[in-house]
Motif scaffolding. Structure first.
Motif, mmCIF file in Angstrom:
data_model
loop_
_atom_site.group_PDB
_atom_site.id
_atom_site.type_symbol
_atom_site.label_atom_id
_atom_site.label_comp_id
_atom_site.label_asym_id
_atom_site.label_seq_id
_atom_site.Cartn_x
_atom_site.Cartn_y
_atom_site.Cartn_z
ATOM 1 N N ASP A 104 -20.832 -76.986 48.633
ATOM 2 C CA ASP A 104 -20.323 -78.081 47.798
ATOM 3 C C ASP A 104 -21.269 -78.222 46.615
ATOM 4 N N ASN A 105 -20.867 -77.714 45.477
ATOM 5 C CA ASN A 105 -21.713 -77.774 44.288
ATOM 6 C C ASN A 105 -21.147 -78.723 43.244
ATOM 7 N N MET A 140 -20.406 -69.068 35.883
ATOM 8 C CA MET A 140 -18.951 -68.929 35.967
ATOM 9 C C MET A 140 -18.239 -70.155 35.410
ATOM 10 N N VAL A 141 -18.994 -71.182 34.996
ATOM 11 C CA VAL A 141 -18.377 -72.439 34.564
ATOM 12 C C VAL A 141 -18.919 -72.913 33.216
ATOM 13 N N GLY A 142 -19.458 -71.971 32.432
ATOM 14 C CA GLY A 142 -19.992 -72.347 31.120
ATOM 15 C C GLY A 142 -21.228 -73.211 31.195
ATOM 16 N N PHE A 157 -9.710 -70.491 41.498
ATOM 17 C CA PHE A 157 -10.341 -71.737 41.934
ATOM 18 C C PHE A 157 -11.334 -71.439 43.054
ATOM 19 N N ASP A 158 -12.559 -71.922 42.848
ATOM 20 C CA ASP A 158 -13.651 -71.748 43.817
ATOM 21 C C ASP A 158 -13.762 -73.046 44.598
ATOM 22 N N ILE A 199 -14.146 -79.434 44.695
ATOM 23 C CA ILE A 199 -13.559 -78.655 43.597
ATOM 24 C C ILE A 199 -14.515 -77.575 43.113
ATOM 25 N N SER A 200 -15.754 -77.593 43.614
ATOM 26 C CA SER A 200 -16.666 -76.494 43.311
ATOM 27 C C SER A 200 -17.488 -76.172 44.539
#
Lengths: 479, 479
Positions: free
Chosen positions: A188-189, B76-78, B349-350, B428-429
């Motif tokens: 969970d990041n 991976m997410v800027g 989606f990770d 969501i991450s």
């Protein structure tokens, strides 16, 4: 201000069972586990649900009323004892004592904060599982307190501290909002890790109300081995040999200076040394044999191999031949604190350094301490594989309890020990926390960066300072 | 304001190698790894030591200059791309690339932030050890970035994410003070855990300059097994059976929907399915045999037992007979993203949910997504044992790259997926972080308690908002 009207307002939120004002019922909770810290409080608030805890914190936040969260009141550092001025209410979590669920598929239990550790042990065993953290206060200590102090014990080597066993957390923050982080997400990041921040925060950032905890398989067979060694360096070499040979099934590895063991043999009836040859240091090893075929033979063969290979200063070894012997071995280890108290006044330090540095630290600091404080004796015992031992400095022989020796010498000896810890990158609190007892030393010995960061976090979460005042962080306003 | 005088002031602190203003040298670092985010910056600051990093942060703090910490620029997410307004300087850690020490006794390496992951892999191997975290960007990703994003990979099942491998941390806080937490203390209860707070903070609370990392024994033998199963529930049952049988030596366990594998077989030359019978789902299993005598036979016997016992929906299985076969099995798994890109536009989606909830989530959300967005296909693959998969929604067949499908549909599909995650307590991450990409969704979907806590921490550490602006936390001031 705490007055009758305020207590009535809490009573409206919590019902008649939720506000305790009877003095006899309050008194036991005003003094800490070891009888060193004494506080005052006009009432105990005892919410039964997370929603009730939230309602208490909302009202306390609105009225700027200080709260002291309390579980089993077993803190070793006065972490759950209210301040002496009587201006804080005790917030007992003991009515929140449900085990909400146990999953044997996922190997998890969701426990409310007031669940007593031994209750969880029993429930896990009934489900064919095990909760692998235990300590002397297991019959009183609660899950909320264990989480909030990041408790340790003798199984940390394999399973980690409480931090390693908490997969999810539910807490009420100081403004009364509920942080629902119970879902056991292995990854969970989503930003700063609030779970890790609340673990070990000693109730100063909010109130832990429940946790999702890891369960592990039961132990169906164990080898319990007592090994006398030449010194702590040999003990560490032995531990590493065992870990290379057996991997993670080495469940516990305790080291003890011979004088610690000697005090047990002197003061605790019915105890005897498991090995025939005297040794200056001892180790107590527990290996989980559950996954091995004929594990006892494997352990004995491994020990024979190691003895034949040489290189580790082993003096003598004994493998417990049955459960009674295993229990007797562990009783020696677990009676050290009691035996030392029977002997006379003792200052106890719960300390850590990097594992590699521990053997030298154990011998060097004991020698230096006894030189510096004539008449004292000093030695240590504990969790070598965690880099965590309990270092004891004992009053000169014949010093009576209540003679004031601890009051007269405690601060100086603490500074002596703590200065040497800091010089080696160590910690003045390995597993007991800071509470009231170590707060001044934390302030004295923390780097400016650490102290500023701790204070910034505290102020960010609890700007009015209502959560467990006087604990953990020495605030800048205290000078 | 960033002007020539300011850059000269940084030049005085860092020397001629420490300030890069040449446009060609800067340009590659203004765009993220996947080419989705583009920023501007007048200079890259490149300190070579922790003291130099501290001097940069002190000056930046004094002048209120924003800094964007950057390692290998593989976010991976800027997360490491500067803002578009050009008002921030890039703070590259790449010159801090020393492995300060490796201890084979303690199984630890102390690495500076700029050490490249593959460099650490090689150094650990040369010392007879292994650093058990790897990912596709291993030739560019740096230790500082991996710590700051709490990176994952395919070995998390056994060894945990980066968080589980960091035993100590050194960082420079936003005021330029140095937090020295490198000492690898296994137990340390001195208040809020600053190490865990800095891990995964994406450089928004300070700059990680070094870390003490865990090394593990090398793998001297492995079993790599491909198993076709009826569905993800069968895959989870298989994983749990293997973990009961083999314990922690189950090193990796990946699950893949058949269409993901099919895209690899279609688009990546020289690939073939390891099993003869078609299956709707596949698993790829790696077991570390190093500690077992005749481990390959043990694994094959265990699989035979399991097949005989029945109860798990196994369709077909293949055990790699040599290293080449093992590599070929892994190539299928590792080529999925590349194959899907070759096929056409894909939204990736990770995500994570509790492990128990993942099998149902994988099938239910794919069915719901394809119903809701006609013409799309959807499925997932990844780390089932971590409760973390990569869920892909693919554009209708024939959609061209650059057709604008992602721009037109990305936000709506992301909301669809993320709403369903939140309803199940998911994240969501899981392993990629928030960065710029998921920041708005984090704000939309976090509970008030979580969002307030994240903002409070950010403001407490970095009141001027100079550390990695525009990343991770949507501030209250942004509305």
């Amino acid at each position: 201000m705490i007055d009758t009207a305020l207590l009535e307002a809490f009573g409206k939120l919590l019902g008649p069972k939720g506000v305790i004002t009877d003095r006899d019922s309050i008194t036991p909770w005003l003094t800490d586990w070891r009888g060193r810290f004494h506080g005052q409080s006009p009432a105990i608030l005892a919410p039964a649900t997370t929603a009730e805890v939230a309602s208490v914190l909302r009202l306390a936040h609105e009225r700027r009323i200080a709260l002291v969260p309390q579980g089993g009141n077993t803190s070793m550092v006065g972490g759950a004892t209210p301040p002496a001025d009587g201006n804080a209410l005790i917030l007992s979590l003991r009515r929140m004592n449900r085990i909400r669920s146990i999953s044997t598929d996922a190997n998890q239990a969701v426990c409310e904060a007031g669940v007593i550790l031994s209750t969880l042990h029993d429930a896990a065993a009934a489900a064919g599982r095990r909760f692998p953290l235990s300590l002397a206060a297991r019959g009183s200590a609660t899950i909320g307190g264990l989480v909030s102090t990041n408790a340790g014990g003798t199984q940390v080597l394999r399973h980690g501290t409480m931090r390693g066993l908490v997969e999810g957390i539910e807490a009420v923050l100081p403004d009364g909002s509920i942080f629902d982080g119970l879902a056991p997400l292995k990854k969970d990041n989503r930003g700063y890790d609030l779970r890790h921040l609340l673990i070990g925060a000693e109730g100063t950032l909010g109130v832990v109300t429940a946790a999702t905890l890891t369960l592990v398989p039961p132990i169906t067979g164990r080898a319990t081995v007592w090994v006398g060694v030449g010194g702590p360096q040999d003990a560490l070499a032995l531990l590493r040999w065992l870990q290379r040979r057996f991997g993670s099934i080495v469940e516990g590895f305790e080291v003890m200076a011979d004088d610690c063991v000697g005090h047990v043999l002197d003061h605790i009836p019915g105890t005897r040394l498991p090995i025939a040859t005297p040794a200056p240091w001892h180790t107590l090893i527990e290996i989980d044999l559950s996954a091995l075929d004929d594990g006892q033979a494997a352990v004995e063969a491994a020990l024979a191999t190691m003895l034949a290979e040489g290189g580790i200063g082993i003096i003598d070894a004994a493998v417990a031949q049955n459960e009674n012997q295993a229990e007797a071995f562990w009783r020696l280890r677990e009676s050290i604190s009691e035996a030392e108290r029977a002997r006379g006044p003792t200052l106890q330090f719960d300390i850590s350094v990097p594992v590699d540095a521990m053997p030298d630290f154990m011998t060097a600091i004991a020698a230096e301490a006894t030189g510096r404080f004539p008449g004292t004796t000093a030695s240590s015992f504990g969790h070598l594989g965690d880099g965590n031992v309990h270092f004891h400095v004992r009053a000169p022989a014949g010093t009576a309890d209540g003679s004031g020796w601890i009051a007269a010498n405690g601060e100086e000896i603490a500074r002596f020990v703590n200065d040497r810890l800091v010089a080696r990158g160590g910690s003045i609190s390995a597993e007991h926390g800071i509470g009231q007892m170590k707060r001044a030393e934390l302030g004295r010995l923390s780097s400016p960066a650490r102290l500023a960061a701790l204070r910034a976090i505290k102020t960010a979460f609890d700007p009015d300072g209502i959560m467990n005042p006087g604990k953990l962080i020495p605030l800048a306003s205290e000078g």
